[in-house]
Every structure is written in C-alpha cells, then in structure tokens.
Scaffold this motif. Sequence first.
Motif, PDB file in Angstrom:
ATOM      1  N   LEU A  24      64.652 -83.321  28.409  1.00 33.46           N
ATOM      2  CA  LEU A  24      65.985 -82.726  28.564  1.00 33.46           C
ATOM      3  C   LEU A  24      67.005 -83.796  28.911  1.00 33.46           C
ATOM      4  N   LEU A  25      66.632 -84.696  29.805  1.00 32.75           N
ATOM      5  CA  LEU A  25      67.543 -85.769  30.189  1.00 32.75           C
ATOM      6  C   LEU A  25      67.921 -86.608  28.975  1.00 32.75           C
ATOM      7  N   ASN A  26      66.940 -86.929  28.137  1.00 32.45           N
ATOM      8  CA  ASN A  26      67.228 -87.713  26.943  1.00 32.45           C
ATOM      9  C   ASN A  26      68.171 -86.975  26.002  1.00 32.45           C
ATOM     10  N   ARG A  27      68.054 -85.666  25.919  1.00 29.37           N
ATOM     11  CA  ARG A  27      68.992 -84.892  25.092  1.00 29.37           C
ATOM     12  C   ARG A  27      70.410 -85.016  25.652  1.00 29.37           C
ATOM     13  N   ILE A  28      70.517 -84.921  26.957  1.00 30.09           N
ATOM     14  CA  ILE A  28      71.837 -85.027  27.586  1.00 30.09           C
ATOM     15  C   ILE A  28      72.452 -86.396  27.307  1.00 30.09           C
ATOM     16  N   LEU A  29      71.630 -87.437  27.325  1.00 29.56           N
ATOM     17  CA  LEU A  29      72.142 -88.793  27.167  1.00 29.56           C
ATOM     18  C   LEU A  29      72.404 -89.164  25.713  1.00 29.56           C
ATOM     19  N   GLU A  31      72.906 -86.852  22.879  1.00 29.55           N
ATOM     20  CA  GLU A  31      73.706 -85.993  22.015  1.00 29.55           C
ATOM     21  C   GLU A  31      75.179 -86.403  22.059  1.00 29.55           C
ATOM     22  N   THR A  32      75.878 -86.099  20.982  1.00 29.73           N
ATOM     23  CA  THR A  32      77.281 -86.468  20.863  1.00 29.73           C
ATOM     24  C   THR A  32      78.143 -85.435  21.582  1.00 29.73           C
ATOM     25  N   HIS A  33      78.540 -85.764  22.789  1.00 37.35           N
ATOM     26  CA  HIS A  33      79.406 -84.856  23.535  1.00 37.35           C
ATOM     27  C   HIS A  33      80.612 -85.586  24.132  1.00 37.35           C
ATOM     28  N   GLY A  34      80.631 -86.905  23.956  1.00 38.40           N
ATOM     29  CA  GLY A  34      81.794 -87.665  24.386  1.00 38.40           C
ATOM     30  C   GLY A  34      81.922 -87.833  25.883  1.00 38.40           C
ATOM     31  N   LYS A  35      80.880 -87.477  26.646  1.00 40.76           N
ATOM     32  CA  LYS A  35      80.946 -87.580  28.094  1.00 40.76           C
ATOM     33  C   LYS A  35      80.036 -88.705  28.585  1.00 40.76           C
ATOM     34  N   ASP A 191      65.164 -78.141  23.447  1.00 38.62           N
ATOM     35  CA  ASP A 191      66.255 -78.098  22.475  1.00 38.62           C
ATOM     36  C   ASP A 191      67.167 -76.922  22.812  1.00 38.62           C
ATOM     37  N   ILE A 192      68.305 -77.220  23.422  1.00 35.62           N
ATOM     38  CA  ILE A 192      69.229 -76.188  23.857  1.00 35.62           C
ATOM     39  C   ILE A 192      70.650 -76.718  23.762  1.00 35.62           C
ATOM     40  N   ASP A 193      71.578 -75.844  23.449  1.00 38.80           N
ATOM     41  CA  ASP A 193      72.982 -76.209  23.458  1.00 38.80           C
ATOM     42  C   ASP A 193      73.335 -76.637  24.886  1.00 38.80           C
ATOM     43  N   LEU A 194      73.820 -77.852  25.039  1.00 40.39           N
ATOM     44  CA  LEU A 194      74.071 -78.388  26.379  1.00 40.39           C
ATOM     45  C   LEU A 194      75.139 -77.610  27.129  1.00 40.39           C
ATOM     46  N   VAL A 195      75.935 -76.827  26.413  1.00 43.91           N
ATOM     47  CA  VAL A 195      76.907 -75.960  27.079  1.00 43.91           C
ATOM     48  C   VAL A 195      76.198 -74.975  28.011  1.00 43.91           C
ATOM     49  N   GLN A 196      74.930 -74.672  27.708  1.00 47.03           N
ATOM     50  CA  GLN A 196      74.172 -73.720  28.512  1.00 47.03           C
ATOM     51  C   GLN A 196      73.649 -74.323  29.815  1.00 47.03           C
ATOM     52  N   VAL A 197      73.672 -75.664  29.918  1.00 50.50           N
ATOM     53  CA  VAL A 197      73.100 -76.296  31.113  1.00 50.50           C
ATOM     54  C   VAL A 197      74.067 -77.210  31.862  1.00 50.50           C
ATOM     55  N   LEU A 198      75.130 -77.645  31.218  1.00 46.18           N
ATOM     56  CA  LEU A 198      76.079 -78.545  31.866  1.00 46.18           C
ATOM     57  C   LEU A 198      77.407 -77.829  32.094  1.00 46.18           C
ATOM     58  N   GLY A 199      78.038 -78.123  33.220  1.00 49.76           N
ATOM     59  CA  GLY A 199      79.329 -77.525  33.516  1.00 49.76           C
ATOM     60  C   GLY A 199      79.277 -76.024  33.706  1.00 49.76           C
ATOM     61  N   ARG A 200      78.175 -75.537  34.257  1.00 47.12           N
ATOM     62  CA  ARG A 200      78.009 -74.087  34.413  1.00 47.12           C
ATOM     63  C   ARG A 200      78.603 -73.556  35.713  1.00 47.12           C
ATOM     64  N   ASP A 201      78.798 -74.446  36.690  1.00 46.74           N
ATOM     65  CA  ASP A 201      79.265 -74.024  38.023  1.00 46.74           C
ATOM     66  C   ASP A 201      78.353 -72.930  38.575  1.00 46.74           C
ATOM     67  N   ALA A 202      77.065 -73.066  38.281  1.00 44.21           N
ATOM     68  CA  ALA A 202      76.113 -72.001  38.606  1.00 44.21           C
ATOM     69  C   ALA A 202      75.723 -71.985  40.076  1.00 44.21           C
ATOM     70  N   PHE A 203      75.937 -73.090  40.792  1.00 44.37           N
ATOM     71  CA  PHE A 203      75.588 -73.105  42.208  1.00 44.37           C
ATOM     72  C   PHE A 203      76.707 -72.506  43.051  1.00 44.37           C
TER      73      PHE A 203
END
Length: 323
Positions: A24-29, A31-35, A191-203
Amino acid sequence: MADAAPQIPVTVLTGYLGAGKTTLLNRILSETHGKRFAVIVNEFGEVGIDNDLIVDADEEIFEMNNGCICCTVRGDLIRIIAGLMRRSRGFDGIVVETTGLADPAPVAQTFFVDEDVRRKTKLDAIITVADARHLLKQIDQAPEAQEQLAFADIVLVNKVDLVDAGGLATVERRIRNINPYAKIHRTERCDIDLVQVLGRDAFNLERILEVEPGFLHEEHEHEHDDRIGSLSLVANRPMKPNRFVPWIQDVTQRYGTDILRMKGIASIEDDDRQFVVQSVHMLIEGGSRRPWKELEPRQTRLVFIGRDLPKDLLRQGFEACCA
C-alpha cells in the motif's frame, strides 16, 4: 494577523505481518497524484529492511528501529516530525508505517500528548491492512492483530483473490465484531483509489459526525469469542456535567490500558452545544462543538472498543451521569 499554517495530515499504516502494508505504501508513493509525502517506517529490531523494499521515490524515508510498543516510538516520532517541520520544502502529508507487531497506540497518542506536533499536524486516519486468507488465525493467536483492527478507522481486507465469498463474509464479520465502526474495503494487492485512504479526516470525530450523522447509532453491544470487543451506550436524558466529566476521566485512567479507543457525543444539561469526547488508551480530549439542531434528538452516545471491557460497570457509571 496572518492565518496559521495548515496542519499536515498524517496517515498511519498498520496491520499484521505480511498483510500488505508496504504494498500500500508503494502505491501511495508511486501513483500519479502530484503530492509529496514524508514516510516514517517503524521496524521491529535494530536492522531495518523495509526501507529497501520501498520503491525508489522522491520522498524521504525515516526509520525508527529502536522500539515498538513503548514510549521510545513516541519520542522518536516527535523528533522526526519536528525535523520535518523545519525543512524549507514542505510536504502534503506524512505516512507512518508501523511494524507488523505494533500496537498503533503510541503513534496515535503522539498527536494527543505533544503540543507542537498537535499544532502542526493532525492524525487523518489509522488504516489497517488485513490478510484475508490468514486473518482469522491471526485474530485467534495474536493480540496485536486484534488491537490493530480495534484502532482502525479504515480496514483494507487484502488478498481477497485468495478467499472465496463465504470466507470473505466470515472475515468481515469477525472484523465487525472487533470494530463495528471502521470503513471496510476489499482489495487485491492493496489496489484501491487513494482517495479512499488519504485525506479522509477519519480520525476527526466531529468531521465524521458531519458527514455521517448516524455514525454512533449502534445501540447494541457486540458479543464474540475474542477478548476485544465494543460497547455502545445511549441515553436520551442529558448528562450532569459535574458527574459526566469526572466519570469519563476516571474511566480512562482506571481502565485505559484496556480501552483501546473511545469516542462519543454527549448532551450536557443546560448546554445547547454538543460535547465531543474521544480517547486513545488513557489520553482523552473533549470539548463543545456546534449547537444541537432544532429537530435533532439530543442523545448521548458513547462507543468503547477494548479488551475485556467491564461492561456492567461502564453501563452503571454512564447511567449514573444522567440528569
């Protein structure tokens, strides 16, 4: 007066050994998300290897190798974050990958206990990666696997291609028994859309309640064969502030080692605002938020997730706080 700098969101990746955290970490690093992310890896043992398994990326990797379930991790994390904040080149987010044998509590608690960290960063979500094929055995044999699920805001049930539909249903039922409030996603190789795991403000409980007003509306307790479970308490009468606040503080101090997560919203007598409270082990924070809406039921709802919870005592104490 100039606006304060925005808080940098922190995502904590946890999960038992081999579940797929590094994938999962490798996907975050990659994928093309510009962050741009800073990555902090907490490994168990003096020699780190996860750093060698992480894809070659522009991000900087920081390792914490000298501790796991202890205050050492918290001190290291505070120092690393303080160093990051001094850099001229900013980050869009920080990702902390814990060891597979870790209790996520010390990481989560860092954002309660250190004022500087709390001011500059915010815990966005605890994400637990679960191995669909091996999770049931891990839950039965390893307390850490249960604790990682109990702390989760989001659970990725990974390697779903290795389990049939009936097996997946059983796995998700066991996860729900431990943590009825986490958002569950099924994945293959994370394999998941990173929108589902990043910037969720879930805490952020206030944010969750704004998006999902029914988040705390589970009115039954969950019984199962594991030591870790949940208890939901509901009251239609307001809470006496001189009873409720001391009681919730006493509960977290007395049973905090076994209460992994607690969150809730309270109706306080003679107060038109909602009172939000949440804790990680013995560390607790709370305060008033928005006013109750005109047609909104003014209920108090508390959720405890923990190990061998003293349910009868909690229920009696809660009821004694009612006006």
